[in-house]
Scaffold this motif. Structure first.
Motif, PDB file in Angstrom:
ATOM      1  N   ARG A  31      11.544  -1.490  -3.585  1.00  0.00           N
ATOM      2  CA  ARG A  31       9.933  -0.176  -3.666  1.00  0.00           C
ATOM      3  C   ARG A  31       9.209  -1.168  -3.324  1.00  0.00           C
ATOM      4  O   ARG A  31       8.215  -0.013  -3.108  1.00  0.00           O
ATOM      5  CB  ARG A  31      10.205  -0.437  -5.528  1.00  0.00           C
ATOM      6  N   ALA A  32       8.857  -2.562  -3.192  1.00  0.00           N
ATOM      7  CA  ALA A  32       8.022  -2.994  -2.992  1.00  0.00           C
ATOM      8  C   ALA A  32       7.415  -2.341  -1.378  1.00  0.00           C
ATOM      9  O   ALA A  32       6.176  -2.282  -0.860  1.00  0.00           O
ATOM     10  CB  ALA A  32       8.074  -4.257  -2.520  1.00  0.00           C
ATOM     11  N   ILE A  33       8.657  -2.759  -0.649  1.00  0.00           N
ATOM     12  CA  ILE A  33       8.128  -1.906  -0.065  1.00  0.00           C
ATOM     13  C   ILE A  33       7.752  -1.196   1.079  1.00  0.00           C
ATOM     14  O   ILE A  33       7.548  -0.199   1.735  1.00  0.00           O
ATOM     15  CB  ILE A  33       9.627  -2.686   1.345  1.00  0.00           C
ATOM     16  N   VAL A  34       8.945  -0.105  -0.182  1.00  0.00           N
ATOM     17  CA  VAL A  34       8.233   1.495   0.522  1.00  0.00           C
ATOM     18  C   VAL A  34       6.711   1.794  -0.149  1.00  0.00           C
ATOM     19  O   VAL A  34       5.709   2.527  -0.195  1.00  0.00           O
ATOM     20  CB  VAL A  34       9.480   2.258  -0.760  1.00  0.00           C
ATOM     21  N   PHE A  35       6.505   0.914  -1.006  1.00  0.00           N
ATOM     22  CA  PHE A  35       5.337   0.837  -1.926  1.00  0.00           C
ATOM     23  C   PHE A  35       4.234   0.383  -0.613  1.00  0.00           C
ATOM     24  O   PHE A  35       2.835   1.652  -0.471  1.00  0.00           O
ATOM     25  CB  PHE A  35       4.871   0.351  -3.538  1.00  0.00           C
ATOM     26  N   VAL A  36       4.216  -0.472  -0.030  1.00  0.00           N
ATOM     27  CA  VAL A  36       3.400  -0.785   0.430  1.00  0.00           C
ATOM     28  C   VAL A  36       2.903   0.220   1.908  1.00  0.00           C
ATOM     29  O   VAL A  36       1.893   0.578   2.479  1.00  0.00           O
ATOM     30  CB  VAL A  36       3.419  -1.998   1.503  1.00  0.00           C
ATOM     31  N   GLU A  37       4.357   0.426   2.690  1.00  0.00           N
ATOM     32  CA  GLU A  37       4.943   1.375   2.983  1.00  0.00           C
ATOM     33  C   GLU A  37       3.776   2.903   3.685  1.00  0.00           C
ATOM     34  O   GLU A  37       3.157   3.248   4.559  1.00  0.00           O
ATOM     35  CB  GLU A  37       5.724   1.782   4.373  1.00  0.00           C
ATOM     36  N   SER A  66      -2.983   3.272   4.919  1.00  0.00           N
ATOM     37  CA  SER A  66      -3.814   3.315   4.982  1.00  0.00           C
ATOM     38  C   SER A  66      -5.187   3.013   3.375  1.00  0.00           C
ATOM     39  O   SER A  66      -6.056   3.717   3.917  1.00  0.00           O
ATOM     40  CB  SER A  66      -4.204   4.286   5.446  1.00  0.00           C
ATOM     41  N   THR A  67      -4.667   2.592   2.651  1.00  0.00           N
ATOM     42  CA  THR A  67      -5.504   2.751   1.135  1.00  0.00           C
ATOM     43  C   THR A  67      -5.660   1.384   1.251  1.00  0.00           C
ATOM     44  O   THR A  67      -4.528   0.207   1.132  1.00  0.00           O
ATOM     45  CB  THR A  67      -5.010   3.456  -0.493  1.00  0.00           C
ATOM     46  N   ASN A  68      -5.970   0.861   0.182  1.00  0.00           N
ATOM     47  CA  ASN A  68      -6.632  -0.784  -0.560  1.00  0.00           C
ATOM     48  C   ASN A  68      -5.426  -1.001  -1.707  1.00  0.00           C
ATOM     49  O   ASN A  68      -4.732   0.159  -2.772  1.00  0.00           O
ATOM     50  CB  ASN A  68      -7.687  -0.207  -1.503  1.00  0.00           C
ATOM     51  N   ILE A  69      -4.401  -1.501  -1.832  1.00  0.00           N
ATOM     52  CA  ILE A  69      -3.441  -1.933  -1.917  1.00  0.00           C
ATOM     53  C   ILE A  69      -3.738  -3.323  -3.280  1.00  0.00           C
ATOM     54  O   ILE A  69      -3.730  -4.835  -2.099  1.00  0.00           O
ATOM     55  CB  ILE A  69      -2.073  -2.112  -1.124  1.00  0.00           C
ATOM     56  N   ARG A  70      -3.257  -3.294  -4.035  1.00  0.00           N
ATOM     57  CA  ARG A  70      -3.684  -4.430  -5.123  1.00  0.00           C
ATOM     58  C   ARG A  70      -2.325  -5.053  -5.451  1.00  0.00           C
ATOM     59  O   ARG A  70      -1.463  -3.977  -5.847  1.00  0.00           O
ATOM     60  CB  ARG A  70      -4.753  -3.942  -6.276  1.00  0.00           C
ATOM     61  N   ALA A  71      -2.120  -6.572  -5.361  1.00  0.00           N
ATOM     62  CA  ALA A  71      -0.646  -7.014  -6.013  1.00  0.00           C
ATOM     63  C   ALA A  71      -0.923  -6.254  -7.671  1.00  0.00           C
ATOM     64  O   ALA A  71       0.717  -6.525  -7.868  1.00  0.00           O
ATOM     65  CB  ALA A  71      -0.802  -8.689  -6.606  1.00  0.00           C
ATOM     66  N   ARG A 129       1.987  -9.975 -13.485  1.00  0.00           N
ATOM     67  CA  ARG A 129       1.318  -9.900 -12.317  1.00  0.00           C
ATOM     68  C   ARG A 129       1.431 -11.040 -11.468  1.00  0.00           C
ATOM     69  O   ARG A 129       2.414 -11.385 -10.430  1.00  0.00           O
ATOM     70  CB  ARG A 129       0.384  -8.910 -12.367  1.00  0.00           C
ATOM     71  N   SER A 130       1.291 -11.766 -12.485  1.00  0.00           N
ATOM     72  CA  SER A 130       2.202 -13.172 -12.527  1.00  0.00           C
ATOM     73  C   SER A 130       3.510 -13.679 -12.050  1.00  0.00           C
ATOM     74  O   SER A 130       3.961 -14.552 -10.943  1.00  0.00           O
ATOM     75  CB  SER A 130       1.095 -13.749 -13.702  1.00  0.00           C
ATOM     76  N   ALA A 174       2.826 -15.069   0.221  1.00  0.00           N
ATOM     77  CA  ALA A 174       2.517 -14.374  -0.765  1.00  0.00           C
ATOM     78  C   ALA A 174       2.166 -12.457  -0.937  1.00  0.00           C
ATOM     79  O   ALA A 174       1.557 -12.089   0.315  1.00  0.00           O
ATOM     80  CB  ALA A 174       1.227 -14.392  -1.642  1.00  0.00           C
ATOM     81  N   PRO A 175       2.278 -11.502  -2.422  1.00  0.00           N
ATOM     82  CA  PRO A 175       1.365  -9.939  -1.812  1.00  0.00           C
ATOM     83  C   PRO A 175       0.790 -10.007  -1.151  1.00  0.00           C
ATOM     84  O   PRO A 175       0.383  -8.526   0.049  1.00  0.00           O
ATOM     85  CB  PRO A 175       1.780  -9.276  -3.400  1.00  0.00           C
ATOM     86  N   ASN A 176      -0.396 -10.300  -1.356  1.00  0.00           N
ATOM     87  CA  ASN A 176      -1.702 -10.169  -0.713  1.00  0.00           C
ATOM     88  C   ASN A 176      -1.590 -10.139   1.089  1.00  0.00           C
ATOM     89  O   ASN A 176      -2.001  -9.675   2.251  1.00  0.00           O
ATOM     90  CB  ASN A 176      -3.054 -10.513  -0.379  1.00  0.00           C
TER      91      ASN A 176
END
Length: 224
Positions: free
Chosen positions: A88-94, A98-103, A114-115, A128-130
């Motif tokens: 899910r994380a891979i797909v979410f980022v991909e 083109s947008t702002n993605i926050r952890a 989040r932690s 790390a995610p960022n």
């Protein structure tokens, strides 16, 4: 028909884990609950995938509370993301490069604090995610520069950088040279250090090899 034990565990999975003051129960309360949920999840394997997922979600919620991480940090270090959460994380980022993605958005999509998500993400991906998001932006930029004639300002915007100066700083940080110099050096048919579409598809299909094989080698190349 469900057994009495099964019904009790399912009710436990659905019950709130918060005390009357709104605080999460102590670890001594959550661990037995989590163990019961895991036992029930194992009994459902092979014939109730949705039930297993609900029980595992509840287990992770119990063990992934911020306060639990602070009191018992070993919990967050024991395991990375479940394969379906990594996917899910891979797909979410991909889908959002083109947008702002926050952890915090990634964590919310994974239904974790989040932690806990950040620590588990680093266990799985090695960064790390960022940093992962920045690397994917750089990889996409490399692909665009290698295969199109888009000006750098357009490449920068399409890859989610705030402006071309930000793009240049991040690119130099990971690749060691400026985008313009890298593009000139590639000429035609140069190899990008980023993930190509087939590799991304491979990760989506099987996230279990994230820290092994070609991805591990690529991560070391980009970090070098």
């Amino acid at each position: 028909m469900k057994s009495t034990t099964s019904v009790a565990v399912v009710e436990m999975a659905q019950a709130p884990a918060f005390g009357p003051d709104g605080a999460m129960g102590g670890l001594e309360t959550r661990l037995p609950m989590a163990l019961g949920l895991l036992v029930e999840a194992m009994s459902l394997l092979g014939h109730d995938g949705d039930g297993v997922r609900r029980l595992l979600d509840r287990t992770m919620a119990l063990l992934g509370d911020d306060d639990a991480d602070e009191e018992h940090p070993a919990i967050a270090r024991l395991a990375g993301l479940a394969p379906w959460r990594a996917q899910r994380a891979i797909v979410f980022v991909e889908q959002r490069l083109s947008t702002n993605i926050r952890a915090a958005e990634l964590a919310r999509d994974a239904r974790l604090s989040r932690s806990y998500f950040s620590r588990s993400f680093k266990m799985t991906f090695g960064v790390a995610p960022n940093i992962y998001v920045l690397r994917r932006r750089v990889a996409l930029a490399q692909e665009m520069m290698r295969t199109t004639d888009e000006p750098l300002c357009q490449v920068s915007a399409a890859c989610g950088f705030s402006d071309q100066a930000h793009f240049s700083r991040v690119f130099r940080r990971f690749i060691g040279t400026s985008p313009r110099a890298w593009r000139r050096a590639q000429g035609c048919g140069g190899r990008t250090a980023g993930l190509d579409p087939d590799q991304v598809a491979e990760l989506v299909e099987d996230p279990s090899g994230l820290r092994q094989g070609w991805y591990g080698r690529l991560a070391m190349e980009v970090a070098a």
